[in-house]
Design a protein around this motif. Structure first.
Motif, mmCIF file in Angstrom:
data_model
loop_
_atom_site.group_PDB
_atom_site.id
_atom_site.type_symbol
_atom_site.label_atom_id
_atom_site.label_comp_id
_atom_site.label_asym_id
_atom_site.label_seq_id
_atom_site.Cartn_x
_atom_site.Cartn_y
_atom_site.Cartn_z
ATOM 1 N N PHE A 179 5.743 5.627 -4.944
ATOM 2 C CA PHE A 179 5.660 5.725 -6.417
ATOM 3 C C PHE A 179 4.686 5.844 -6.936
ATOM 4 C CE2 PHE A 179 10.238 7.169 -7.826
ATOM 5 C CZ PHE A 179 11.092 6.168 -6.008
ATOM 6 N N ASN A 180 4.156 4.555 -7.963
ATOM 7 C CA ASN A 180 2.911 4.435 -8.671
ATOM 8 C C ASN A 180 1.809 3.627 -8.443
ATOM 9 O OD1 ASN A 180 4.863 6.738 -9.641
ATOM 10 N ND2 ASN A 180 2.913 6.758 -11.789
ATOM 11 N N PRO A 181 0.990 4.002 -6.904
ATOM 12 C CA PRO A 181 0.535 2.924 -6.082
ATOM 13 C C PRO A 181 -0.574 2.530 -7.257
ATOM 14 C CG PRO A 181 0.619 4.749 -4.328
ATOM 15 C CD PRO A 181 0.687 5.065 -6.466
ATOM 16 N N VAL A 182 -0.969 0.895 -7.679
ATOM 17 C CA VAL A 182 -1.743 0.806 -8.273
ATOM 18 C C VAL A 182 -2.650 -1.242 -7.689
ATOM 19 C CG1 VAL A 182 -0.925 1.688 -10.245
ATOM 20 C CG2 VAL A 182 -0.284 -0.914 -9.949
ATOM 21 N N GLY A 183 -3.104 -1.785 -8.519
ATOM 22 C CA GLY A 183 -3.633 -2.330 -8.230
ATOM 23 C C GLY A 183 -5.005 -2.391 -7.006
ATOM 24 N N ASP A 233 7.290 4.041 -11.880
ATOM 25 C CA ASP A 233 7.699 2.590 -10.553
ATOM 26 C C ASP A 233 6.044 2.469 -9.925
ATOM 27 O OD1 ASP A 233 10.016 2.348 -7.942
ATOM 28 O OD2 ASP A 233 8.048 1.241 -8.703
ATOM 29 N N TYR A 234 5.966 1.345 -10.393
ATOM 30 C CA TYR A 234 4.438 0.809 -10.079
ATOM 31 C C TYR A 234 5.116 -0.535 -8.772
ATOM 32 C CZ TYR A 234 2.559 3.138 -14.532
ATOM 33 O OH TYR A 234 2.630 3.678 -15.465
ATOM 34 N N VAL A 235 3.781 0.475 -8.370
ATOM 35 C CA VAL A 235 3.822 -1.488 -6.223
ATOM 36 C C VAL A 235 2.514 -1.091 -6.054
ATOM 37 C CG1 VAL A 235 4.000 1.329 -4.699
ATOM 38 C CG2 VAL A 235 4.984 -0.720 -4.753
ATOM 39 N N HIS A 236 2.673 -2.556 -6.386
ATOM 40 C CA HIS A 236 1.500 -3.059 -5.812
ATOM 41 C C HIS A 236 0.391 -2.314 -4.686
ATOM 42 C CE1 HIS A 236 -2.231 -5.434 -4.880
ATOM 43 N NE2 HIS A 236 -1.723 -6.563 -5.840
ATOM 44 N N VAL A 237 -0.550 -2.140 -4.243
ATOM 45 C CA VAL A 237 -1.021 -1.313 -3.077
ATOM 46 C C VAL A 237 -0.712 -1.996 -1.860
ATOM 47 C CG1 VAL A 237 -3.122 -1.991 -3.311
ATOM 48 C CG2 VAL A 237 -2.886 0.492 -2.440
ATOM 49 N N MET A 238 -1.108 -3.425 -2.043
ATOM 50 C CA MET A 238 -1.133 -4.401 -1.094
ATOM 51 C C MET A 238 0.589 -4.680 0.142
ATOM 52 S SD MET A 238 -3.722 -4.755 1.246
ATOM 53 C CE MET A 238 -2.918 -5.536 2.188
ATOM 54 N N ASP A 239 1.438 -4.443 -1.655
ATOM 55 C CA ASP A 239 3.291 -3.866 -0.835
ATOM 56 C C ASP A 239 3.391 -2.928 -0.252
ATOM 57 O OD1 ASP A 239 4.005 -6.019 -3.673
ATOM 58 O OD2 ASP A 239 4.440 -6.253 -1.873
ATOM 59 N N LEU A 240 2.795 -1.940 -0.994
ATOM 60 C CA LEU A 240 3.115 -0.301 -0.241
ATOM 61 C C LEU A 240 2.069 -0.727 1.158
ATOM 62 C CD1 LEU A 240 3.458 2.267 -1.961
ATOM 63 C CD2 LEU A 240 1.366 2.771 -1.741
ATOM 64 N N SER A 264 8.377 -0.858 -6.320
ATOM 65 C CA SER A 264 9.052 -1.572 -6.598
ATOM 66 C C SER A 264 10.592 -1.965 -7.358
ATOM 67 C CB SER A 264 8.161 -2.418 -8.006
ATOM 68 O OG SER A 264 8.977 -1.245 -9.269
ATOM 69 N N GLY A 265 11.127 -0.344 -7.708
ATOM 70 C CA GLY A 265 12.744 -0.429 -8.269
ATOM 71 C C GLY A 265 12.688 -1.072 -9.699
ATOM 72 N N ARG A 266 11.845 -0.802 -10.068
ATOM 73 C CA ARG A 266 12.007 -1.112 -11.807
ATOM 74 C C ARG A 266 10.880 -0.799 -12.409
ATOM 75 N NH1 ARG A 266 11.003 -5.805 -8.772
ATOM 76 N NH2 ARG A 266 8.980 -5.836 -9.281
ATOM 77 N N ASP A 303 14.613 4.015 -5.946
ATOM 78 C CA ASP A 303 16.296 3.171 -5.812
ATOM 79 C C ASP A 303 15.217 2.691 -4.314
ATOM 80 O OD1 ASP A 303 19.221 2.732 -4.729
ATOM 81 O OD2 ASP A 303 17.851 1.833 -4.734
ATOM 82 N N ALA A 304 14.802 1.238 -4.377
ATOM 83 C CA ALA A 304 14.339 0.524 -2.982
ATOM 84 C C ALA A 304 15.489 -0.147 -1.946
ATOM 85 C CB ALA A 304 12.653 0.036 -3.744
ATOM 86 N N SER A 305 15.843 0.142 -2.427
ATOM 87 C CA SER A 305 17.201 -0.482 -1.694
ATOM 88 C C SER A 305 17.532 0.006 -0.135
ATOM 89 C CB SER A 305 18.918 -0.262 -1.945
ATOM 90 O OG SER A 305 18.852 0.399 -2.329
#
Ligand code: WQD
Length: 338
Positions: A179-183, A233-240, A264-266, A303-305
């Motif tokens: 989704f949207n990688p940031v951080g 849906d922003y997701v931290h680049v390290m989580d990615l 992130s699912g959010r 949906d990240a489930s």
């Protein structure tokens, strides 16, 4: 020294952070990058973070002879394929350039891998394969209706790799839809550094907070969302990055094709991001609500489930940490890698 993993585009934003996650997991990243949208000084920064400066090869995944040499010279156990173009607006203006880089590049890489007998591939796909979603959160089996050449290019590569794995079931392939990688990495040594005026929200907000740009134009304040601004849906680049290592470990267990959302699912709105960034940086982010950006959808999040159910991965870092880590990178590197 653990298994050697070829990381195409490994000097780029998600690629470089994935090199950190690989090294931390005991792998040996080998970077191939044409430096078209990245800086070679990332390589030295990676050495400072992980303790080992990764081997760097300057080159393009479309160069089959180069790829054959790379596979001949290195005992590559698998490939993480990030190299490609990723700006939606640019793809509308230059579709052939996008299909050449993203589709042709992936096909040349897959053929070289096949010849070399390397059949483990983690592919950097994108939530833009979904296009305008019917609803959010978006599950992996949602219709794929890309709305631009960038999204179509990712969808085409997904199809080609699915057909390859069907024809040769010994392949181990993961298609990861971001989704949207940031951080940025917590060290502040590597981060997102777009060339020129940022298209994406987070780098633009960073440049306003650090005083490089006067104010943020919020693209639309009349969307049917909680505050009228666009939701993503922003997701931290390290989580990615950690999600890529989890996928590599998962496909190592058995051949097959894995298709997963990494998000992130959010959902968070533009104004949610502005407020979180102001909290994280202690700086005001001047902004005005302007007209909608053509091509934008009002709201989408993943949906990240399935990623959690399949490989125990989920995004752990929240929006405040994404902003804090982005700010640390921006403050320490106001003009990127110098
Ligand atoms: C996010 C939100 C904008 C800039 C793109 C690509 C996608 C993926 C991630 C590769 C939206 C708003 C933005 C600004 C704003 N990249 N915005 N002012 O469009 O969701 O996705 O990047 O895979 O392929 O399409 O990201 O950061 O451009 O926009 O108000 O100056 O911020 O309207 O609501 P987007 P974005």
């Amino acid at each position: 020294m653990g298994d050697c993993i070829l990381v195409t585009g490994g000097a780029g934003f998600v690629g470089s952070h994935s090199c950190v996650a690989l090294a931390e997991a005991g792998y040996t990243p080998l970077i191939l990058d044409n430096l078209g949208n990245s800086d070679v000084r990332v390589v030295e920064r990676l050495g400072r973070i992980t303790g080992t400066v990764p081997t760097f090869i300057e080159g393009d995944v479309r160069d089959r002879a180069l790829l054959d040499r790379v596979f001949a010279m290195h005992d590559v156990a698998g490939v993480m394929h990030f190299a490609g173009l990723k700006a939606v607006g640019d793809s509308v203006r230059d579709p052939i350039g996008y299909y050449d880089n993203n589709v042709n590049g992936s096909l040349v890489l897959a053929a070289a891998m096949q010849q070399a007998g390397v059949k483990t591939l983690i592919f950097s796909s994108s939530a833009t394969v979904y296009g305008e979603p019917e609803r959010s959160p978006i599950p992996e089996d949602a219709p794929r209706r890309p709305a631009n050449p960038y999204g179509h290019s990712k969808r085409m590569v997904e199809q080609a790799l699915a057909d390859l794995q069907h024809a040769q079931p010994e392949w181990r392939i993961a298609l990861l839809r971001y989704f949207n990688p940031v951080g940025a990495h917590e060290s502040g040594l590597i981060g997102e550094h777009p060339q020129g005026k940022p298209n994406n929200l987070m780098p633009f907000v960073c440049q306003v907070a650090v005083g490089q740009r006067a104010e943020l134009a919020v693209h639309g304040g009349d969307y049917p969302t909680h505050d009228g601004t666009g939701v993503r849906d922003y997701v931290h680049v390290m989580d990615l990055a950690e999600g890529h290592v989890a996928a590599l470990r998962h496909v190592a267990k058995a051949p097959g094709l894995l298709t997963l959302n990494l998000g992130s699912g959010r959902g968070a709105s533009v104004l949610d991001v502005v407020k979180a960034f102001e909290r994280a940086s202690g700086r005001p982010v001047a902004h005005t609500i302007g007209p909608r950006r053509p091509g934008d959808v009002s709201a989408y999040w993943g949906d990240a489930s399935l990623a959690e159910a399949t490989m125990g991965w989920r995004a752990r870092r929240d929006l405040d940490q994404m902003c804090a880590d982005s700010w640390r990178w921006q403050q320490g590197n106001p003009r990127g890698y110098e």
